[in-house]
Each structure stands twice: as C-alpha cells, then as structure tokens.
Scaffold this motif. Sequence first.
Motif, PDB file in Angstrom:
ATOM      1  N   LYS A   1     -60.652 -13.720  27.167  1.00 43.48           N
ATOM      2  CA  LYS A   1     -61.212 -14.024  25.841  1.00 43.48           C
ATOM      3  C   LYS A   1     -60.773 -15.414  25.388  1.00 43.48           C
ATOM      4  N   PRO A   2     -61.597 -16.065  24.568  1.00 47.67           N
ATOM      5  CA  PRO A   2     -61.242 -17.428  24.158  1.00 47.67           C
ATOM      6  C   PRO A   2     -59.934 -17.488  23.376  1.00 47.67           C
ATOM      7  N   GLN A   3     -59.158 -18.530  23.683  1.00 48.50           N
ATOM      8  CA  GLN A   3     -57.843 -18.657  23.044  1.00 48.50           C
ATOM      9  C   GLN A   3     -57.764 -19.827  22.073  1.00 48.50           C
ATOM     10  N   ALA A   4     -58.747 -20.699  22.135  1.00 46.99           N
ATOM     11  CA  ALA A   4     -58.728 -21.840  21.213  1.00 46.99           C
ATOM     12  C   ALA A   4     -60.128 -22.055  20.665  1.00 46.99           C
ATOM     13  N   LEU A   5     -60.178 -22.452  19.387  1.00 44.17           N
ATOM     14  CA  LEU A   5     -61.455 -22.737  18.740  1.00 44.17           C
ATOM     15  C   LEU A   5     -61.383 -24.118  18.102  1.00 44.17           C
TER      16      LEU A   5
ATOM     17  N   LEU B   1     -70.455 -16.817  26.166  1.00 38.73           N
ATOM     18  CA  LEU B   1     -69.289 -16.256  25.467  1.00 38.73           C
ATOM     19  C   LEU B   1     -68.864 -14.915  26.048  1.00 38.73           C
ATOM     20  N   LYS B   2     -69.794 -14.233  26.702  1.00 40.57           N
ATOM     21  CA  LYS B   2     -69.485 -12.930  27.293  1.00 40.57           C
ATOM     22  C   LYS B   2     -68.604 -13.079  28.529  1.00 40.57           C
ATOM     23  N   GLN B   3     -68.747 -14.233  29.188  1.00 34.77           N
ATOM     24  CA  GLN B   3     -67.953 -14.441  30.394  1.00 34.77           C
ATOM     25  C   GLN B   3     -66.570 -14.942  30.010  1.00 34.77           C
ATOM     26  N   LYS B   4     -65.774 -15.181  31.021  1.00 33.99           N
ATOM     27  CA  LYS B   4     -64.446 -15.748  30.777  1.00 33.99           C
ATOM     28  C   LYS B   4     -64.603 -17.107  30.104  1.00 33.99           C
ATOM     29  N   THR B   5     -63.941 -17.311  28.974  1.00 40.41           N
ATOM     30  CA  THR B   5     -63.950 -18.643  28.341  1.00 40.41           C
ATOM     31  C   THR B   5     -62.558 -18.904  27.798  1.00 40.41           C
ATOM     32  N   HIS B   6     -62.192 -20.152  27.748  1.00 40.14           N
ATOM     33  CA  HIS B   6     -60.849 -20.498  27.271  1.00 40.14           C
ATOM     34  C   HIS B   6     -60.868 -21.203  25.924  1.00 40.14           C
ATOM     35  N   VAL B   7     -61.696 -22.250  25.825  1.00 37.05           N
ATOM     36  CA  VAL B   7     -61.748 -23.013  24.574  1.00 37.05           C
ATOM     37  C   VAL B   7     -63.195 -23.059  24.100  1.00 37.05           C
ATOM     38  N   VAL B   8     -63.436 -22.666  22.851  1.00 38.36           N
ATOM     39  CA  VAL B   8     -64.796 -22.717  22.303  1.00 38.36           C
ATOM     40  C   VAL B   8     -64.873 -23.875  21.315  1.00 38.36           C
ATOM     41  N   VAL B   9     -65.921 -24.689  21.455  1.00 39.23           N
ATOM     42  CA  VAL B   9     -66.141 -25.786  20.509  1.00 39.23           C
ATOM     43  C   VAL B   9     -67.431 -25.473  19.771  1.00 39.23           C
TER      44      VAL B   9
ATOM     45  N   GLY C   1     -71.104 -10.264  16.450  1.00 35.96           N
ATOM     46  CA  GLY C   1     -70.193  -9.644  17.409  1.00 35.96           C
ATOM     47  C   GLY C   1     -70.253 -10.255  18.794  1.00 35.96           C
ATOM     48  N   THR C   2     -70.788 -11.463  18.911  1.00 39.80           N
ATOM     49  CA  THR C   2     -70.896 -12.077  20.239  1.00 39.80           C
ATOM     50  C   THR C   2     -69.768 -13.066  20.520  1.00 39.80           C
ATOM     51  N   PHE C   3     -68.891 -13.251  19.543  1.00 42.21           N
ATOM     52  CA  PHE C   3     -67.755 -14.158  19.745  1.00 42.21           C
ATOM     53  C   PHE C   3     -66.496 -13.389  19.321  1.00 42.21           C
ATOM     54  N   ASP C   4     -65.708 -13.007  20.301  1.00 40.67           N
ATOM     55  CA  ASP C   4     -64.490 -12.246  20.039  1.00 40.67           C
ATOM     56  C   ASP C   4     -63.360 -13.227  19.717  1.00 40.67           C
ATOM     57  N   THR C   5     -62.880 -13.191  18.474  1.00 40.59           N
ATOM     58  CA  THR C   5     -61.869 -14.179  18.064  1.00 40.59           C
ATOM     59  C   THR C   5     -60.456 -13.596  18.108  1.00 40.59           C
ATOM     60  N   SER C   6     -60.339 -12.369  18.653  1.00 42.12           N
ATOM     61  CA  SER C   6     -59.051 -11.683  18.536  1.00 42.12           C
ATOM     62  C   SER C   6     -57.910 -12.395  19.265  1.00 42.12           C
ATOM     63  N   LYS C   7     -58.249 -13.219  20.265  1.00 43.03           N
ATOM     64  CA  LYS C   7     -57.175 -13.872  21.026  1.00 43.03           C
ATOM     65  C   LYS C   7     -57.033 -15.350  20.683  1.00 43.03           C
ATOM     66  N   ILE C   8     -57.704 -15.794  19.628  1.00 46.00           N
ATOM     67  CA  ILE C   8     -57.619 -17.224  19.284  1.00 46.00           C
ATOM     68  C   ILE C   8     -56.215 -17.536  18.754  1.00 46.00           C
ATOM     69  N   LYS C   9     -55.542 -18.407  19.489  1.00 46.28           N
ATOM     70  CA  LYS C   9     -54.177 -18.781  19.105  1.00 46.28           C
ATOM     71  C   LYS C   9     -54.107 -20.220  18.613  1.00 46.28           C
ATOM     72  N   TYR C  10     -55.168 -20.991  18.912  1.00 43.76           N
ATOM     73  CA  TYR C  10     -55.180 -22.402  18.521  1.00 43.76           C
ATOM     74  C   TYR C  10     -56.479 -22.698  17.796  1.00 43.76           C
ATOM     75  N   LEU C  11     -56.336 -23.239  16.597  1.00 44.05           N
ATOM     76  CA  LEU C  11     -57.519 -23.615  15.823  1.00 44.05           C
ATOM     77  C   LEU C  11     -57.457 -25.109  15.549  1.00 44.05           C
ATOM     78  N   VAL C  12     -58.545 -25.799  15.836  1.00 46.48           N
ATOM     79  CA  VAL C  12     -58.609 -27.226  15.522  1.00 46.48           C
ATOM     80  C   VAL C  12     -59.766 -27.443  14.551  1.00 46.48           C
TER      81      VAL C  12
END
Length: 481
Positions: free
Chosen positions: A72-76, A119-127, A140-151
Amino acid sequence: MTKTNFNDYKLSSELLKAINMLNFKSPTRVQEQVIPAVLEQKDIIVKSQTGSGKTAAFAIPICELVDWDENKPQALVIVPTRELAMQVKEDIFNIGRFKRLKVPAIYGKSPFYNQEKELKQKTHVVVGTPGRIIDHIERGTFDTSKIKYLVIDEADEMLNMGFMEQIETIINNLSKERVTVLLSATMPKDIEVLCNKYMKDPIHAEIEDQNPAIDRIYQERYTVDQRDKIKLLRDITIVENPDSCIIFCNTKQKVDEVYDELANLKYTCAKIHGGMEQRDRQRVMNDFKQGNFRYLVATDVAARGIDIDDISLVINFDIPQDSESYVHRIGRTGRIGREGRAITFVAKNETKFLNDIHQYIGKEIPLKERPEKEAVANSKQEFIEKINTAPEIKEAKGAQLSKEIMKLHINAGKKTKMRPVDIVGTLCNIKGMTAEDIGIINVLDISTFVEILNDKGELVYRELQKTPIKGRLRNVSKVER
Ligand code: AMP
C-alpha cells in the motif's frame, strides 16, 4: 557542520546510484536542510522557490525510507497542478528507479479507471492534485491507511487556487502518525494556520536564494499598441533569434491567435493552454523539453513550477495582470544559476499592471525602443537559417538512468493467472541474474511488462526465447522507448 556530499546521509546504494546518474554532485541548500530532517522523521516547513532542488529534497529521504515490501502507498505528495504532478512523479520515479519504487500520479481530466488500476497494484509514493485525490479516497480506490509521509508542495499556490479545504479533507483521512513536509514560496497567514493545526513541532527552514532569478534575468519592456503587437513580436524574434522561447498570453483565445500567426510565418512552434486535452498538453510540454520546436505560445499553465532547462527568452505578449505571475513567467528562463532574458509588451492602457510589477519586484524594468527596420533586415538571414534548422534534441532527464534498463513485454497477464512472483521465479533461475536485477513488474490483463536492470536485458531477452514462464513458452519482446 554542513553536509556537502550525498554520501554523508548514509543513503542506500540504489539511491546513491540514481543520484549519481542524475548528475547531482552535491546537495543544494534546501536539500541540506530537508534531507536530514525527514530522515530523522521530523516535520518541516520549507520556504523556498522552485528551481532550488526542492523536489529532490523531499524525494530523496522519502524514497530512502519507504519499505519496498509494503504494497500500500506510504507517501502522498499533494501538488496544485497536473503538470506539476507529472513532473514531480517523474523526479521521484527517477530517484527511486533502482529501488524499483512505483510512483503513480493521479490528477483530473485523465481517465479515473487507469489510475484506479494503478492504485490497486503495489505502489509506494502517490503524487496527485487535491480534487482527484479526494475522489479516489471517497470511492475507496486509494487506501491511505499506510501513508506515513505527507508532502504539501507549493502550498501558497494551492491556497491561491482555493484548495485549502480540500487539503484539510485529505489530511483528515490520514493517520496522525506521519511526517509532514510543507513547501511554499511565500508564507501567508492561512498556511501558517494550516501548519499549526496539522504539524508536530515543525522545523522552519527558509532558503533565501543567494542570486534570485529576478536578478539573474535581463529584463526589458516595450510600449506598443494592441494591434501592433504581432508586428513587434516578429521584429523582436528576428533580432533576438532565440534558441528557445516561451511567449505568454493572458487568454486561450490570444494563445490561439498568436500561435496561428507564427505557424503561418513558418516558425517551429506549438501552443499550450488550459482548454486543451491533458494528453495534448503533456505531449507539447515533453516535446518542448526535448527541444523539438523553438517557440511555445502559452497561458500561465506553463508558468509555474515546470522545470525546463535552457529557455533563452521569455516574451510577455500580454503583460500579466498580477505581479506574482510576472515573476513565475520570467523564471522559466535563467534556471539553476543561468542568465536569461525576458521581454514584456505593455499596451498604453496597461500601465497600472506595470506599476504593480515594478513595486513587487522593487525595481523598474528598463524601457527599450523597438528595433530599427535596418536592424531587423540585417538579422533576417540568420533568423531564417535558424528557423529552418531543427533544434538540438535534448535527452530527457531520466534517460541516462534508463540506458542500462530494458523493458520487456510478455504476452501473458492476469487473465492467465500470471503473478509477479512467477516472473521473478523464472528470471532468478537464469544464470547471472539475481532479484536485484529485476525492476518494476506490471501485470496487466493480458500482458506483463518487466524491467531488467544493470544491462542484463539482452541476456534475459535471449533466455526467455527458450525458457518457459509458468509452464509455457511465452512471446517476449523488447519495448521500444
Ligand atoms: P526543483 O526545485 O525541484 O524544481 O529542481 C530544479 C532542478 O534542479 C531540477 O532539474 C533537478 O533535477 C535539479 N536538481 C535537484 N537537485 C540537484 C542537485 N543536488 N544538483 C544539481 N541539480 C539538482
């Protein structure tokens, strides 16, 4: 002690390799402040201009810190415009290239479904841009539960565009256990309020440009009648004969009009404005970046944040009606320490805007006399020669990184139950290959794309002609870039 070398940050070899190939010799001033802070998981507010290396300043530590194994994405990263989203995505992708990070960009006026699939596949950083990020969260197509970094990038521009409420909505969908980085060229009150509300003991970094663009750019202006502008534009472009030039107009209609005139005169040119399809805008920007044509006629969509090196001349065909926009427009020339030139046309009834600009930049733009007929005539031959020679094609920023990477297409995908692990298994069984040599794997419905790193593409391509994947020999071909 100030750091002067990327090696001092104890970054992984994958990142150092990418930084090296991008030809970043030492950290810029903003990077010196932001990289260590984010590596230590601290919130930071950065007051800095574009062109300072600010994207890499947050991209480097974030690429370092994200865990590749997490799906799941970890940075946004939130940015104000689609163009910036694409550019920031590319910058982060390049930095995370050898760590094999996936960096989707999500923005409006572009098919939702394709972004949803990514977004359904493995992703690390979403811009992304605020509106589309919210759409994905709500559907519900963007799971933000693992976002640890916000820019939050170009926060003042997002404020100007009325995005503050949307940014708060996004923040409220994120875990409080996160690192927040906010970047802004100016710090209006509303942004301070946002920082106080959502950031934890942030570090304040203010990076004054030692030699700001405004001082590096040689500026001048011409007084001209509205109906005489095209004629003046012709004369000036002939005399100046720039290698590359952006001509800014205030409206789409004017862009169309000026573009038509120049195209008629056989200038190698293109246009860009907000009324065009996203795909066309993107194509025009890429072509201009690569130097496929010399003249770009544009509205302010091309003024902000966009990183194109080597623009020799900016012409304000219409004087911008707000002063900040003047600075952004002319800042397209004179990038990263270089000198540039900017010319502004001022019609008689526009002196108010000119006075505002003078006040804003704290100096007066020198007034020039229009070129003499003779000067125009003398320059014409050289001008015609240049307009008839193709510009030198520039290599895209990440091209160097891609050289040792080969992308392969395999004609099997989800429909035939192909999974990344099947590909990895087969590839690792090839003599001379390890998991480290496998880049991004993208399994689609009926096909799969896989990147082979470290110059091992040819080897893998050859072997896969005779090696079955998941029990069958597959049709494998090279993807031309
Ligand atoms: P930005 O401020 O993020 O728009 O970056 C401006 C430009 O500086 C981009 O073209 C970057 O690729 C480039 N850049 C970023 N960091 C460095 C560095 N440490 N050394 C040289 N160029 C850099």
